[in-house]
Design an enzyme around this catalytic site. Structure first.
Site, mmCIF file in Angstrom:
data_model
loop_
_atom_site.group_PDB
_atom_site.id
_atom_site.type_symbol
_atom_site.label_atom_id
_atom_site.label_comp_id
_atom_site.label_asym_id
_atom_site.label_seq_id
_atom_site.Cartn_x
_atom_site.Cartn_y
_atom_site.Cartn_z
ATOM 1 N N ARG A 22 0.861 -1.429 0.193
ATOM 2 C CA ARG A 22 -0.190 0.267 0.361
ATOM 3 C C ARG A 22 0.922 1.155 -0.277
ATOM 4 O O ARG A 22 0.407 2.132 -0.384
ATOM 5 C CB ARG A 22 -1.207 -0.209 0.845
ATOM 6 C CG ARG A 22 -1.910 1.015 1.259
ATOM 7 C CD ARG A 22 -2.279 0.796 2.325
ATOM 8 N NE ARG A 22 -2.575 0.619 3.757
ATOM 9 C CZ ARG A 22 -3.325 0.717 4.716
ATOM 10 N NH1 ARG A 22 -4.787 0.028 4.486
ATOM 11 N NH2 ARG A 22 -2.641 0.911 5.609
ATOM 12 N N LYS A 58 -2.831 6.641 0.821
ATOM 13 C CA LYS A 58 -2.561 7.078 3.020
ATOM 14 C C LYS A 58 -1.768 7.893 2.764
ATOM 15 O O LYS A 58 0.147 7.792 3.458
ATOM 16 C CB LYS A 58 -2.118 5.952 4.229
ATOM 17 C CG LYS A 58 -2.518 5.385 5.342
ATOM 18 C CD LYS A 58 -2.106 3.869 5.771
ATOM 19 C CE LYS A 58 -2.305 4.498 7.228
ATOM 20 N NZ LYS A 58 -3.570 5.193 7.898
ATOM 21 N N GLU A 93 -16.343 6.038 4.280
ATOM 22 C CA GLU A 93 -14.972 5.551 5.924
ATOM 23 C C GLU A 93 -15.320 6.650 6.813
ATOM 24 O O GLU A 93 -15.893 7.833 6.705
ATOM 25 C CB GLU A 93 -13.889 5.492 5.680
ATOM 26 C CG GLU A 93 -13.016 5.879 5.155
ATOM 27 C CD GLU A 93 -11.706 5.561 4.694
ATOM 28 O OE1 GLU A 93 -10.944 5.068 4.989
ATOM 29 O OE2 GLU A 93 -10.825 6.188 3.639
HETATM 30 N N1 PLP Z 1 -9.135 4.122 6.373
HETATM 31 C C1 PLP Z 1 -8.302 4.872 7.370
HETATM 32 C C2 PLP Z 1 -8.371 6.365 6.592
HETATM 33 C C3 PLP Z 1 -6.855 4.587 8.156
HETATM 34 O O1 PLP Z 1 -6.239 5.757 8.196
HETATM 35 C C4 PLP Z 1 -6.756 3.330 7.998
HETATM 36 C C5 PLP Z 1 -5.589 3.225 8.915
HETATM 37 O O2 PLP Z 1 -4.750 2.726 8.586
HETATM 38 C C6 PLP Z 1 -8.301 2.439 7.934
HETATM 39 C C7 PLP Z 1 -9.088 3.235 7.036
HETATM 40 C C8 PLP Z 1 -7.773 1.460 7.903
HETATM 41 O O3 PLP Z 1 -6.926 0.235 7.304
HETATM 42 P P1 PLP Z 1 -5.906 -0.996 8.482
HETATM 43 O O4 PLP Z 1 -6.563 -2.013 8.172
HETATM 44 O O5 PLP Z 1 -5.150 -1.242 7.380
HETATM 45 O O6 PLP Z 1 -5.532 -0.538 9.594
HETATM 46 C C1 COI Z 2 -4.233 3.386 11.667
HETATM 47 O O1 COI Z 2 -5.692 2.524 11.970
HETATM 48 O O2 COI Z 2 -2.598 2.569 11.637
HETATM 49 C C2 COI Z 2 -4.289 4.427 11.538
HETATM 50 O O3 COI Z 2 -3.126 4.880 10.561
HETATM 51 C C3 COI Z 2 -5.231 5.216 11.362
HETATM 52 C C4 COI Z 2 -4.512 6.458 12.450
HETATM 53 C C5 COI Z 2 -6.590 7.586 12.400
HETATM 54 C C6 COI Z 2 -4.753 6.718 13.236
#
Ligand code: PLP
Ligand code: COI
Length: 341
Positions: free
Chosen positions: A82, A184, A220
């Site tokens: 990612r 991200k 989201e």
């Molecule tokens: N959506 C956003 C905007 C995020 O910042 C995160 C965190 O990483 C997620 C979703 C969840 O992603 P993940 O499950 O890969 O941590």
């Molecule tokens: C994560 O879940 O790792 C994120 O980056 C989300 C952030 C809002 C702490």
């Protein structure tokens, strides 16, 4: 900060400086080897790309202590991939996948004393990131970059732990169609700060963002994807080209199908539909699965049958199975667990 000053059971989701972090610089078109350092501050040009035009991307993943005393991370290969997607979108150099996993491994090993004990409820959050470090004044990508990884022990993202939260529908948009919502990038979070402060000031835990084009579909929150459970026990997860492809959500879809035998729908979800769902939660590395008890849309309250005290039963099964896999209580699918030591 010494680790013996940390009260693992009562940690919030905050930053604690740990012993070592990884740093590598990109210069003259190539990444240097990089390595661990104790230095936790950064000296930068006043005109660095990150400071002027927000050229920065990041990742988030956790290291866990398992029941049998190992330290592991969960699917770091997907974070590496990612981050490559994020880098491409912001015209930054790719940090190679194998080296990303090595850097994460080195940081965890060097800070093993900060990885909270099994069963404490705390985990070790890792933050890989990259930013434009050389001066830019015309709007263009920097020539030089820095990639870093640090770690910090954390507790639950929401204060109540796994108590249901209340979410409000935001009047602000998080991501434009064809914009950067699917990567991200720091800029996605900067523009959510006013919205989250407003939500907190109004007594809500989080925002639900709708699609910017029609404001009819679920996107989201600022830091997690949504999941819903129907009254006939199907898992429904909203998809959209402008949400972050959560690794937790993708893993839960697999867990729901293969471990719990649930039917899963991955599709666009209209706001109109949510009053008919039995359970709601948000999922992510930081959020794990946080149950949602109530969603408020300009005074209209949608309350989920599971209520404000407990996680719904299917959300709980998903939570127990996912965290069981992460902490070594349940056998993981091939390739999901990266053993550090
Ligand atoms: N959506 C956003 C905007 C995020 O910042 C995160 C965190 O990483 C997620 C979703 C969840 O992603 P993940 O499950 O890969 O941590
Ligand atoms: C994560 O879940 O790792 C994120 O980056 C989300 C952030 C809002 C702490």
């Amino acid at each position: 900060m010494e680790n013996n000053k940390l009260d693992w059971e009562n940690l919030g989701f905050g930053y604690h400086k740990t012993a070592k972090r990884f740093v590598a610089n990109f210069k003259d078109g190539a990444w240097e080897d990089g390595g661990l350092t104790e230095e936790d501050t950064i000296v930068l040009s006043e005109c660095a790309g990150v400071l002027q035009y927000a050229q920065t991307i990041f990742e988030g993943l956790k290291a866990y202590r398992t029941e049998d005393g190992r330290i592991v991370t969960f699917r770091p290969d997907l974070n590496a991939e990612r981050m490559i997607d994020s880098a491409r979108r912001l015209e930054m150099p790719e940090f190679p996948k194998e080296r990303f996993i090595e850097a994460v491994t080195e940081v965890v090993k060097a800070n093993a004393e900060f990885v909270p004990p099994y069963g404490s409820g705390a985990t070790f959050y890792l933050r890989p990131y990259m930013f434009g470090s050389s001066p830019v004044i015309g709007v263009k990508p920097a020539d030089e970059y820095q990639f870093r990884v640090f770690g910090t022990p954390v507790g639950p993202y929401f204060k109540g732990g796994v108590k249901p939260i209340t979410i409000c529908v935001s009047d602000f948009d998080r991501a434009a169609p064809h914009g950067t919502g699917h990567i991200k990038a720091g800029l996605n979070y900067a523009m959510s700060l006013h919205a989250i402060v407003s939500a907190h000031n109004n007594g809500y835990d989080e925002n639900m963002y709708l699609d910017a084009a029609t404001r009819t579909k679920i996107e989201e929150t600022g830091g997690a994807n949504f999941l819903f459970v129907t009254k006939d026990n199907k898992l429904v997860v909203p998809t959209s080209p402008s949400i972050l492809p959560s690794i937790t959500r993708r893993s839960l879809v697999y867990v729901a199908k293969e471990y719990l035998g649930l039917e899963v729908e991955e599709r666009e979800v209209y706001f109109e539909e949510i009053k008919d769902f039995a359970e709601c939660g948000i999922c992510g590395t930081a959020a794990v699965i946080s149950p949602v008890g109530k969603i408020v849309n300009h005074g209209e309250e949608i309350c989920f049958p599971a209520g404000m005290e407990e996680m719904g039963p299917t959300t709980k099964k998903l939570y127990d199975t996912l965290t069981g896999i992460q902490m070594g209580r349940i056998e993981a699918p091939e390739g999901w667990i990266h053993v550090i030591e």
